[in-house]
Design a protein around this motif. Structure first.
Motif, PDB file in Angstrom:
ATOM      1  N   ILE A  52     -44.460  48.722 -26.077  1.00 58.25           N
ATOM      2  CA  ILE A  52     -45.044  47.724 -25.708  1.00 58.25           C
ATOM      3  C   ILE A  52     -44.505  46.445 -26.204  1.00 58.25           C
ATOM      4  O   ILE A  52     -44.146  45.294 -25.521  1.00 58.25           O
ATOM      5  N   SER A  55     -40.819  46.394 -24.491  1.00 64.85           N
ATOM      6  CA  SER A  55     -40.700  46.537 -22.863  1.00 64.85           C
ATOM      7  C   SER A  55     -40.083  45.123 -22.416  1.00 64.85           C
ATOM      8  O   SER A  55     -39.259  44.917 -21.319  1.00 64.85           O
ATOM      9  N   PRO A  56     -40.660  43.903 -22.985  1.00 62.60           N
ATOM     10  CA  PRO A  56     -39.769  42.486 -22.278  1.00 62.60           C
ATOM     11  C   PRO A  56     -38.335  42.547 -22.475  1.00 62.60           C
ATOM     12  O   PRO A  56     -37.715  42.213 -21.617  1.00 62.60           O
ATOM     13  N   THR A  81     -37.297  36.170 -14.161  1.00 61.99           N
ATOM     14  CA  THR A  81     -37.893  37.292 -14.210  1.00 61.99           C
ATOM     15  C   THR A  81     -39.478  36.526 -14.088  1.00 61.99           C
ATOM     16  O   THR A  81     -40.230  37.028 -13.169  1.00 61.99           O
ATOM     17  N   ILE A  82     -39.642  35.697 -14.962  1.00 57.66           N
ATOM     18  CA  ILE A  82     -41.079  35.021 -15.211  1.00 57.66           C
ATOM     19  C   ILE A  82     -41.361  34.143 -13.716  1.00 57.66           C
ATOM     20  O   ILE A  82     -42.368  34.201 -13.502  1.00 57.66           O
ATOM     21  N   GLY A  85     -42.274  36.782 -11.023  1.00 60.30           N
ATOM     22  CA  GLY A  85     -43.523  37.496 -11.190  1.00 60.30           C
ATOM     23  C   GLY A  85     -44.422  37.231 -12.436  1.00 60.30           C
ATOM     24  O   GLY A  85     -45.265  37.833 -12.569  1.00 60.30           O
ATOM     25  N   GLY A  86     -44.142  35.874 -12.803  1.00 57.95           N
ATOM     26  CA  GLY A  86     -45.051  35.430 -13.945  1.00 57.95           C
ATOM     27  C   GLY A  86     -44.482  36.426 -14.976  1.00 57.95           C
ATOM     28  O   GLY A  86     -43.697  37.188 -15.173  1.00 57.95           O
ATOM     29  N   PHE A  87     -45.371  36.134 -16.358  1.00 56.85           N
ATOM     30  CA  PHE A  87     -45.199  36.916 -17.632  1.00 56.85           C
ATOM     31  C   PHE A  87     -45.255  38.169 -17.187  1.00 56.85           C
ATOM     32  O   PHE A  87     -44.673  39.088 -17.887  1.00 56.85           O
ATOM     33  N   ARG A  88     -46.213  38.636 -16.613  1.00 52.24           N
ATOM     34  CA  ARG A  88     -46.492  40.057 -16.230  1.00 52.24           C
ATOM     35  C   ARG A  88     -45.295  40.934 -15.906  1.00 52.24           C
ATOM     36  O   ARG A  88     -45.257  41.998 -16.347  1.00 52.24           O
ATOM     37  N   ALA A  89     -44.423  40.252 -15.097  1.00 50.68           N
ATOM     38  CA  ALA A  89     -43.334  40.895 -14.646  1.00 50.68           C
ATOM     39  C   ALA A  89     -42.366  41.324 -15.814  1.00 50.68           C
ATOM     40  O   ALA A  89     -41.623  42.242 -15.547  1.00 50.68           O
ATOM     41  N   TYR A  91     -43.378  43.226 -18.164  1.00 45.80           N
ATOM     42  CA  TYR A  91     -43.658  44.482 -18.475  1.00 45.80           C
ATOM     43  C   TYR A  91     -43.379  45.605 -17.184  1.00 45.80           C
ATOM     44  O   TYR A  91     -44.149  46.391 -17.293  1.00 45.80           O
ATOM     45  N   LYS A  92     -42.911  44.926 -16.342  1.00 51.59           N
ATOM     46  CA  LYS A  92     -42.627  46.010 -15.152  1.00 51.59           C
ATOM     47  C   LYS A  92     -42.097  47.269 -15.660  1.00 51.59           C
ATOM     48  O   LYS A  92     -40.901  47.097 -16.467  1.00 51.59           O
TER      49      LYS A  92
END
Length: 110
Positions: A52, A55-56, A81-82, A85-89, A91-92
């Motif tokens: 975790i 991952s970024p 990337t952000i 897809g936002g910050f959540r991207a 962690y894709k």
């Protein structure tokens, strides 16, 4: 360069967390019949945390490779990337990475 930047923190996070979780769970060296499963839990939990945490950076590395960006364009890779897809991207791919890494870390090592 990004791979080198990821390797050291990932290793430090994993081993530090692994040892701390073992102690927190009450693991004692030499008492194998009563606490054999504690290193398994500690290893799987520590690897989950490390994945975790890293991952970024893995996402940035993948983006840099796929778009053939240089090391000086790391900030641009993060921004793209952000923006897409936002910050959540960032962690894709976390799920598959956890499935790849965690089972091998959840083994009994004294």
């Amino acid at each position: 360069m990004v791979t080198k930047v990821m390797a050291i923190p990932a290793t430090v996070v994993y081993f530090t967390t692994y040892e701390q979780i073992k102690l927190l769970l009450g693991y004692r060296v030499g008492v194998t019949s009563d606490n054999w499963y504690l290193p398994i839990i500690a290893g799987a939990t520590a690897r989950t945390g490390a994945v975790i945490f890293i991952s970024p950076l893995e996402m940035v590395r993948t983006k840099m490779q796929s778009e053939q960006l240089s090391n000086t364009q790391i900030q641009e890779a993060v921004r793209k990337t952000i923006a897409q897809g936002g910050f959540r991207a960032m962690y894709k791919g976390l799920g598959p990475t956890l499935l790849r890494d965690v089972p091998f870390s959840g083994k009994s090592v004294n």
